[in-house]
Design a protein around this motif. Structure first.
Motif, PDB file in Angstrom:
ATOM      1  N   ASP A 180       0.875  -1.182   0.000  1.00  0.00           N
ATOM      2  CA  ASP A 180       0.000   0.000   0.000  1.00  0.00           C
ATOM      3  C   ASP A 180       0.907   1.226   0.000  1.00  0.00           C
ATOM      4  O   ASP A 180       1.750   1.368   0.887  1.00  0.00           O
ATOM      5  CB  ASP A 180      -0.902  -0.015   1.235  1.00  0.00           C
ATOM      6  N   TYR A 181       0.753   2.084  -1.009  1.00  0.00           N
ATOM      7  CA  TYR A 181       1.701   3.199  -1.126  1.00  0.00           C
ATOM      8  C   TYR A 181       1.092   4.381  -1.850  1.00  0.00           C
ATOM      9  O   TYR A 181       0.103   4.270  -2.576  1.00  0.00           O
ATOM     10  CB  TYR A 181       2.967   2.743  -1.863  1.00  0.00           C
ATOM     11  N   LEU A 182       1.715   5.535  -1.616  1.00  0.00           N
ATOM     12  CA  LEU A 182       1.436   6.757  -2.346  1.00  0.00           C
ATOM     13  C   LEU A 182       2.581   6.999  -3.326  1.00  0.00           C
ATOM     14  O   LEU A 182       3.724   6.580  -3.081  1.00  0.00           O
ATOM     15  CB  LEU A 182       1.335   7.953  -1.400  1.00  0.00           C
ATOM     16  N   VAL A 183       2.292   7.677  -4.425  1.00  0.00           N
ATOM     17  CA  VAL A 183       3.345   8.105  -5.359  1.00  0.00           C
ATOM     18  C   VAL A 183       3.348   9.623  -5.395  1.00  0.00           C
ATOM     19  O   VAL A 183       2.300  10.249  -5.616  1.00  0.00           O
ATOM     20  CB  VAL A 183       3.120   7.535  -6.778  1.00  0.00           C
ATOM     21  N   PHE A 184       4.515  10.208  -5.158  1.00  0.00           N
ATOM     22  CA  PHE A 184       4.673  11.656  -5.230  1.00  0.00           C
ATOM     23  C   PHE A 184       5.456  11.991  -6.491  1.00  0.00           C
ATOM     24  O   PHE A 184       6.640  11.664  -6.611  1.00  0.00           O
ATOM     25  CB  PHE A 184       5.405  12.191  -3.997  1.00  0.00           C
ATOM     26  N   ILE A 185       4.784  12.639  -7.437  1.00  0.00           N
ATOM     27  CA  ILE A 185       5.414  13.042  -8.699  1.00  0.00           C
ATOM     28  C   ILE A 185       5.919  14.463  -8.492  1.00  0.00           C
ATOM     29  O   ILE A 185       5.209  15.444  -8.685  1.00  0.00           O
ATOM     30  CB  ILE A 185       4.415  12.926  -9.859  1.00  0.00           C
ATOM     31  N   HIS A 186       7.167  14.563  -8.098  1.00  0.00           N
ATOM     32  CA  HIS A 186       7.751  15.803  -7.574  1.00  0.00           C
ATOM     33  C   HIS A 186       8.442  16.645  -8.633  1.00  0.00           C
ATOM     34  O   HIS A 186       8.855  17.777  -8.359  1.00  0.00           O
ATOM     35  CB  HIS A 186       8.773  15.453  -6.485  1.00  0.00           C
ATOM     36  N   SER A 187       8.592  16.122  -9.842  1.00  0.00           N
ATOM     37  CA  SER A 187       9.381  16.808 -10.867  1.00  0.00           C
ATOM     38  C   SER A 187       8.497  17.326 -11.989  1.00  0.00           C
ATOM     39  O   SER A 187       7.360  16.883 -12.164  1.00  0.00           O
ATOM     40  CB  SER A 187      10.432  15.855 -11.443  1.00  0.00           C
ATOM     41  N   LEU A 264       3.273  12.583 -16.037  1.00  0.00           N
ATOM     42  CA  LEU A 264       2.846  11.459 -15.203  1.00  0.00           C
ATOM     43  C   LEU A 264       1.561  11.768 -14.444  1.00  0.00           C
ATOM     44  O   LEU A 264       0.811  10.852 -14.100  1.00  0.00           O
ATOM     45  CB  LEU A 264       3.962  11.067 -14.235  1.00  0.00           C
ATOM     46  N   SER A 265       1.297  13.033 -14.171  1.00  0.00           N
ATOM     47  CA  SER A 265       0.024  13.369 -13.522  1.00  0.00           C
ATOM     48  C   SER A 265      -1.143  13.028 -14.439  1.00  0.00           C
ATOM     49  O   SER A 265      -2.205  12.583 -13.982  1.00  0.00           O
ATOM     50  CB  SER A 265      -0.011  14.847 -13.125  1.00  0.00           C
TER      51      SER A 265
END
Length: 357
Positions: A180-187, A264-265
């Motif tokens: 179970d995870y979140l993905v942070f698209i930081h770029s 990616l968003s």
């Protein structure tokens, strides 16, 4: 069986925007097939849609830097040869700039594209024999759906966009992923699309304290370095460099995402992954991520959206995104996800038994 050539080369978000138009055409014209001319770096995207039967790649970004080289001439000739290998019932330029319009002239078949008032680069419309209107104030997805409907002669659907991505084409990465995870698209490609790193650190701290694990993807050395700076806790995992189909697999399994306005968003939204996306310099009304359970947080600064790659008011962090607080983002994220799923503790005895088995 109609065969159509679609020319749309880049970028990731723009290519995702084209998928609903392909779905509309597939529904309205059963049996229709597309070949897609696309940048070689994004060719996986073309294979995700069931209406696409053939993929013709370009490396046009390299062509510009070495236009006189024999290798470039060979690459250009190969692309043109593939485009001219068959007669098409229709050729659609879905990008509408000078380079794609020029490329369309080498194809075999009637050429269709945006008209003079709708095209991205004015001169491009002169390459098309059939020209259609799609307001520049409309969202990019709607513009493409209108273009396809007009060019192929079917009523514009009033249904929600159907991206129709074949998830079975995704590839499981070799990296071990938590359950179970979140993905942070930081770029993002523009400096004015970046959220301050201290805000990311604050948000990560809140998410980890709430019981979430966080994955950080990257696509360049600079992005990798940023991810490593953000990964100061054991619950934060910097992913290895992944292909688009591997990234698709990771996003498809995410509990939710927090994103900047980047390609990616749009992929996460197309997969209906609950996401919070931040907008400062760009207009979510024109290019915002589209899908189920999407939250757009827009800057309320007077100059936003400026549509500029550089900020005229600051050389450091962008004021428009800086004003979007981690507390606000975390609150919206929790509304999408609910509480974290806590892993069930494993006793030493059961762990030993599992290893023995």
């Amino acid at each position: 069986m109609p065969r159509v050539l679609l020319i749309k080369l880049t970028s990731l978000g723009d290519l995702i925007h084209a998928l609903p138009a392909l779905s509309d055409a597939q529904d309205a014209k059963p049996g229709i097939e597309f070949d897609w001319v696309i940048d070689e770096n994004f060719q996986e995207i073309a294979t995700w849609h069931p209406a696409v039967q053939g993929v013709i790649t370009t490396n046009h970004r390299e062509w510009r830097g070495a236009v006189t080289s024999a290798e470039t001439h060979g690459s250009i000739s190969k692309t043109i040869e593939q485009m001219r290998s068959r007669q098409y019932d229709l050729v659609i330029d879905g990008q509408g700039n000078f380079k794609t319009a020029l490329l369309s002239l080498f194809s075999k078949g009637p050429r269709a594209g945006f008209d003079a008032a709708s095209v991205r680069e004015w001169v491009a419309h002169l390459a098309y024999q059939r020209r259609y209107t799609a307001s520049k104030s409309a969202h990019a997805i709607e513009r493409l759906r209108r273009l396809f409907a007009a060019a192929l002669g079917y009523p514009l659907p009033d249904s929600a966009p159907d991206f129709r991505i074949r998830r079975e084409r995704f590839v499981k990465p070799k990296a071990e992923l938590p359950g179970d995870y979140l993905v942070f698209i930081h770029s993002a490609s523009w400096k004015t699309k970046l959220w301050p790193e201290r805000h990311w650190m604050d948000l990560i701290g809140k998410c980890v304290s709430a019981g979430f694990r966080v994955l950080l993807p990257w696509g360049s050395k600079q992005e990798e370095a940023r991810a490593k700076r953000l990964a100061t806790r054991a619950e934060v995992q910097v992913l290895p460099r992944l292909s688009l189909s591997e990234i698709g697999y990771v996003l498809a399994g995410a509990r939710a995402c927090v994103c900047m306005d980047t390609g990616l968003s749009h992929l996460a939204a197309a997969l209906d992954i609950p996401s919070v996306t931040l907008y400062g310099s760009t207009d979510s009304g024109l290019i915002g991520a589209s899908g189920a359970s999407q939250v757009h947080i827009k800057s309320e600064r007077f100059c936003s959206p400026c549509q500029s790659k550089t900020c005229r008011y600051s050389s450091g962090d962008n004021p428009c995104l800086e004003e979007i607080t981690p507390d606000r983002v975390f609150g919206e994220l929790l509304r999408l996800t609910g509480p974290a799923i806590k892993p069930v503790p494993v006793s030493p005895v059961s762990a030993s038994a599992r290893r023995a088995s």
